[in-house]
Design an enzyme around this catalytic site. Sequence first.
Site, PDB file in Angstrom:
ATOM      1  N   GLU A 105       0.837  -1.209   0.000  1.00  0.00           N
ATOM      2  CA  GLU A 105       0.000   0.000   0.000  1.00  0.00           C
ATOM      3  C   GLU A 105       0.871   1.258   0.000  1.00  0.00           C
ATOM      4  O   GLU A 105       0.563   2.238  -0.669  1.00  0.00           O
ATOM      5  CB  GLU A 105      -0.933  -0.033   1.218  1.00  0.00           C
ATOM      6  CG  GLU A 105      -1.969  -1.145   1.087  1.00  0.00           C
ATOM      7  CD  GLU A 105      -2.858  -1.270   2.314  1.00  0.00           C
ATOM      8  OE1 GLU A 105      -2.306  -1.534   3.403  1.00  0.00           O
ATOM      9  OE2 GLU A 105      -4.079  -1.098   2.190  1.00  0.00           O
ATOM     10  N   GLU A 125      -3.901  -9.519   3.761  1.00  0.00           N
ATOM     11  CA  GLU A 125      -4.656  -9.183   4.978  1.00  0.00           C
ATOM     12  C   GLU A 125      -5.802 -10.141   5.249  1.00  0.00           C
ATOM     13  O   GLU A 125      -6.120 -10.448   6.394  1.00  0.00           O
ATOM     14  CB  GLU A 125      -5.196  -7.750   4.877  1.00  0.00           C
ATOM     15  CG  GLU A 125      -4.156  -6.660   5.090  1.00  0.00           C
ATOM     16  CD  GLU A 125      -3.372  -6.303   3.835  1.00  0.00           C
ATOM     17  OE1 GLU A 125      -3.414  -7.072   2.851  1.00  0.00           O
ATOM     18  OE2 GLU A 125      -2.708  -5.249   3.846  1.00  0.00           O
TER      19      GLU A 125
HETATM   20  N1  3HC Z   1       4.194  -7.584  11.470  1.00  0.00           N
HETATM   21  C1  3HC Z   1       4.948  -7.980  12.514  1.00  0.00           C
HETATM   22  N2  3HC Z   1       5.760  -9.054  12.487  1.00  0.00           N
HETATM   23  C2  3HC Z   1       5.792  -9.761  11.353  1.00  0.00           C
HETATM   24  C3  3HC Z   1       5.029  -9.417  10.226  1.00  0.00           C
HETATM   25  C4  3HC Z   1       4.210  -8.259  10.308  1.00  0.00           C
HETATM   26  N3  3HC Z   1       3.488  -7.828   9.276  1.00  0.00           N
HETATM   27  N4  3HC Z   1       5.263 -10.322   9.263  1.00  0.00           N
HETATM   28  C5  3HC Z   1       6.143 -11.200   9.765  1.00  0.00           C
HETATM   29  N5  3HC Z   1       6.464 -10.860  11.022  1.00  0.00           N
HETATM   30  C6  3HC Z   1       7.438 -11.530  11.888  1.00  0.00           C
HETATM   31  C7  3HC Z   1       7.016 -12.923  12.290  1.00  0.00           C
HETATM   32  O1  3HC Z   1       6.168 -12.892  13.405  1.00  0.00           O
HETATM   33  C8  3HC Z   1       8.345 -13.566  12.589  1.00  0.00           C
HETATM   34  O2  3HC Z   1       8.751 -13.099  13.852  1.00  0.00           O
HETATM   35  P1  3HC Z   1       9.668 -13.980  14.804  1.00  0.00           P
HETATM   36  O3  3HC Z   1      10.956 -14.201  14.094  1.00  0.00           O
HETATM   37  O4  3HC Z   1       9.762 -13.163  16.039  1.00  0.00           O
HETATM   38  O5  3HC Z   1       8.898 -15.262  14.995  1.00  0.00           O
HETATM   39  C9  3HC Z   1       9.284 -12.934  11.565  1.00  0.00           C
HETATM   40  O6  3HC Z   1       8.605 -11.741  11.140  1.00  0.00           O
HETATM   41  C10 3HC Z   1       9.581 -13.794  10.378  1.00  0.00           C
HETATM   42  O7  3HC Z   1       8.359 -14.273   9.845  1.00  0.00           O
HETATM   43  P2  3HC Z   1       8.257 -15.691   9.142  1.00  0.00           P
HETATM   44  O8  3HC Z   1       8.762 -16.740  10.074  1.00  0.00           O
HETATM   45  O9  3HC Z   1       6.870 -15.818   8.641  1.00  0.00           O
HETATM   46  O10 3HC Z   1       9.312 -15.507   7.983  1.00  0.00           O
HETATM   47  P3  3HC Z   1       9.221 -15.888   6.458  1.00  0.00           P
HETATM   48  O11 3HC Z   1      10.467 -15.391   5.855  1.00  0.00           O
HETATM   49  O12 3HC Z   1       8.830 -17.317   6.314  1.00  0.00           O
HETATM   50  O13 3HC Z   1       7.984 -15.040   5.851  1.00  0.00           O
HETATM   51  C11 3HC Z   1       6.588 -13.131   5.416  1.00  0.00           C
HETATM   52  C12 3HC Z   1       8.005 -13.637   5.789  1.00  0.00           C
HETATM   53  C13 3HC Z   1       6.249 -13.604   4.001  1.00  0.00           C
HETATM   54  C14 3HC Z   1       6.614 -11.624   5.478  1.00  0.00           C
HETATM   55  C15 3HC Z   1       5.562 -13.730   6.396  1.00  0.00           C
HETATM   56  O14 3HC Z   1       6.008 -13.472   7.700  1.00  0.00           O
HETATM   57  C16 3HC Z   1       4.190 -13.160   6.257  1.00  0.00           C
HETATM   58  O15 3HC Z   1       3.418 -13.622   5.452  1.00  0.00           O
HETATM   59  N6  3HC Z   1       3.864 -12.163   7.087  1.00  0.00           N
HETATM   60  C17 3HC Z   1       2.552 -11.610   7.152  1.00  0.00           C
HETATM   61  C18 3HC Z   1       2.428 -10.512   6.148  1.00  0.00           C
HETATM   62  C19 3HC Z   1       1.102  -9.856   6.304  1.00  0.00           C
HETATM   63  O16 3HC Z   1       0.091 -10.457   6.580  1.00  0.00           O
HETATM   64  N7  3HC Z   1       1.098  -8.546   6.081  1.00  0.00           N
HETATM   65  C20 3HC Z   1      -0.098  -7.767   6.193  1.00  0.00           C
HETATM   66  C21 3HC Z   1      -0.115  -7.134   7.520  1.00  0.00           C
HETATM   67  S1  3HC Z   1      -1.639  -6.392   7.842  1.00  0.00           S
HETATM   68  C22 3HC Z   1      -1.528  -4.908   7.068  1.00  0.00           C
HETATM   69  O17 3HC Z   1      -0.580  -4.611   6.420  1.00  0.00           O
HETATM   70  C23 3HC Z   1      -2.686  -4.017   7.325  1.00  0.00           C
HETATM   71  C24 3HC Z   1      -2.695  -2.865   6.391  1.00  0.00           C
HETATM   72  O18 3HC Z   1      -3.465  -3.186   5.291  1.00  0.00           O
HETATM   73  C25 3HC Z   1      -3.294  -1.662   7.048  1.00  0.00           C
END
Ligand code: 3HC
Length: 692
Positions: A105, A125
């Site tokens: 975004e 999301e």
């Molecule tokens: N916020 C906070 N922490 C996050 C995060 C996020 N968005 N995404 C990942 N992390 C953290 C995980 O909790 C993990 O923490 P840890 O080491 O303390 O356990 C660390 O990052 C690594 O994550 P993964 O083990 O999942 O690592 P990968 O390399 O396998 O994957 C990733 C990375 C593809 C970024 C995966 O973590 C993922 O899919 N994350 C979620 C992304 C997501 O859903 N983003 C949308 C957020 S909501 C949003 O943006 C709202 C907006 O529209 C207003």
Amino acid sequence: MSAEYQVNGQIAVITLNNPPVNGLGHATRSAIVDGMKQALHNDAVKAIIITGAGKAFSGGADIKEFNSPKAMAEPTLHTVINVVEGSSKPVIAAIHSVCMGGGLELALGCNYRIASAGAQIALPEVKLGILPGAGGTQRLPRVLGLEMALNMIVSGTAVASEKLAKTALFNEMAEGDLMQAAMAFAEKVADVRPLPRVRDMKVDYPNYEAYLQFSRNTVRAMSGPFPAPLKCVEAVAAAVTKKFDDGIKFERSLFLDLVQTNESKALRHAFFGERAASKLPDVPEDTPVRPIKSVAVIGAGTMGGGIAMNFANAGIPVKILEMKQEALDKGLATIRKNYENTMKKGKLTPEKFEQRVGLITGTLSYDEIGQADIVIEAVFEDMGVKEQVFKKLDEVMKPGAILASNTSTLDVDKIAAFTKRPQDVIGTHFFSPANVMKLLEIVRGKLTAKDVLATVMGLSKKIKKTGVVSGVCDGFIGNRMIEQYSRQAGFLLEEGCTPEQVDKAVEKLGFAMGPFRMGDLAGNDIGWYIRKRRYVEKPQITYSKTADLLCEMGRFGQKTGAGWYDYKPGDRKAYSSSVVNEMIVKHSADLGIERRKISDQEIVERLIYALVNEAAHILEEGIATRASDIDMVYLTGYGFPLHTGGPMFYADTVGLQNVVMSMQKYAKGRHGDAWTPAPLLARLAAEGKTFN
Ligand code: 3HC
Ligand code: NAI
């Protein structure tokens, strides 16, 4: 500081730096705005690049901040994007590795986007039960078109950047070094005016109404108890039907509604629960692991075959050992057939089929497995047999090899004591079918070495399992709890329910299967066998005798064509059984119980609170490390409904005081002793606290 600001010539570079994935937490958002201000006030700066340090452009909003004051604190993500989009100097997003959610975004608020190949682009999301709340639903359709954007937003699936190279999302794909390409691009566009903005684009889609209606119908049918997917469609629809600013407001209101829902809280709990499960407080993340390049499996039965497939799927060679050629041939043939079925469904290419089948070989000789890095025993569930096998493994396995047992009920410490290397022994409790089920209970013996634990936890990730560590106890986390659930299910039959009524009540809540359909699938004889042992070892525990009566009738479940339900040949559907229902009613009469009408609420409460109470004991005894580990066991191994977040999260949502109050009510009924609240539950309830 969670973003760095630098000026190179006439280009300012803002580099997000909030490991591990540059989540857009409050400090990072503030630092971006500060960087923008500096760049705008510096006359020497002609263009601004935003990029991310380390292994991501940005993984999106910081999920840990949700439902906390920081999430709403200024500058919000909206403010950041407005500052970027309102910039008088061109802003270029330089995207690599991961660009998701709020990260995408933010990029869409920039005037230009340049990406390197292989970056994962997503608005995920929906997987957290929300929708993109910082303009994603309004801007993505403007650059990708209605259909592609809607698909990405409703599914949350990541798309590789190069697949989007020809869309208006990217102005350029970087060949070679991303920052070099971004700098050159920035120089090129530094003086171009007017500045292009995604908000000024239109979503062109003739006949969009019909398409949106079709999408609503499809998505409604597919989203089960989750409200977010349909709201995603509504938000995307606004990108076509409303002015940009009105669309943004509409998206915001839907986002704020969704973020408060229990479904979204449950999904976020599961997201963090899965990651937390791979950590143990006393096993540091940098604990050295033992290399695992080859695996041996003892026993080619139901579990051994499935276990072997996991490793072959991950490209690790496996040798399976059996006692007799016939059993080995049968086991290998079953594995082959399973892979063939997957290939027939188009989910495995012929090359991969050959590769995986080729990675699994059989042997009858212990001499051939001695060099394996880990050996997993999956022989009969009998301590005598386990003893023989582990003594032999102790003799033949190379020093440093990990010796694992797939036992589901036996004492891993006793098994370890059959060897002279108990530090190398661990339990790996797979769930059936082992090549499909996500859960792996990793059983930590008293003497299991930390590097053995760290190795197996890492290995579980490699074979795509959710590994949860359990201490040694009867049934470990999952089966120890399920016993209390099954006991209640049995008592409910005696008191007035039919199997169908019990199953339907929990299936309505979202369980994949109620306890009786589950029993018929797994085989009722397994529980019978365990109860017979309990009658001798723990005569103080009471059980309903209905399940024993059922087994005495030879009704073991689907495998005998009859169980709690009737089955027709070639049909897995469960039909209500008059014979069984009569047996249940007669049994109540024999016990002198006056059968009563039991509400669905009572059924659900008794089954789930029985799980929760046992779980509280498990937590207090340190068998489980944290409440979310127990939730992960139930979400990934027992079909507990995801939208409730698992039994502990469910109890937290209901309120632990309410749980205890209901238990006090049930304590007045038959078998009331089952309802003494575990000390931890009683304490948390009294203090108004939660498990998670
Ligand atoms: N916020 C906070 N922490 C996050 C995060 C996020 N968005 N995404 C990942 N992390 C953290 C995980 O909790 C993990 O923490 P840890 O080491 O303390 O356990 C660390 O990052 C690594 O994550 P993964 O083990 O999942 O690592 P990968 O390399 O396998 O994957 C990733 C990375 C593809 C970024 C995966 O973590 C993922 O899919 N994350 C979620 C992304 C997501 O859903 N983003 C949308 C957020 S909501 C949003 O943006 C709202 C907006 O529209 C207003
Ligand atoms: P199974 O009976 O299908 O297979 C056991 C296999 O081990 C047979 O093929 C047998 O020939 C072989 N075997 C027996 N003794 C042996 C020996 N000394 N050396 C080599 N091979 C030997 O049993 P299943 O169901 O696969 O169970 C295996 C283990 O997994 C048990 O400990 C069981 O409790 C556990 N388990 C079973 C689950 C299930 O749903 N079936 C789930 C989780 C764990």
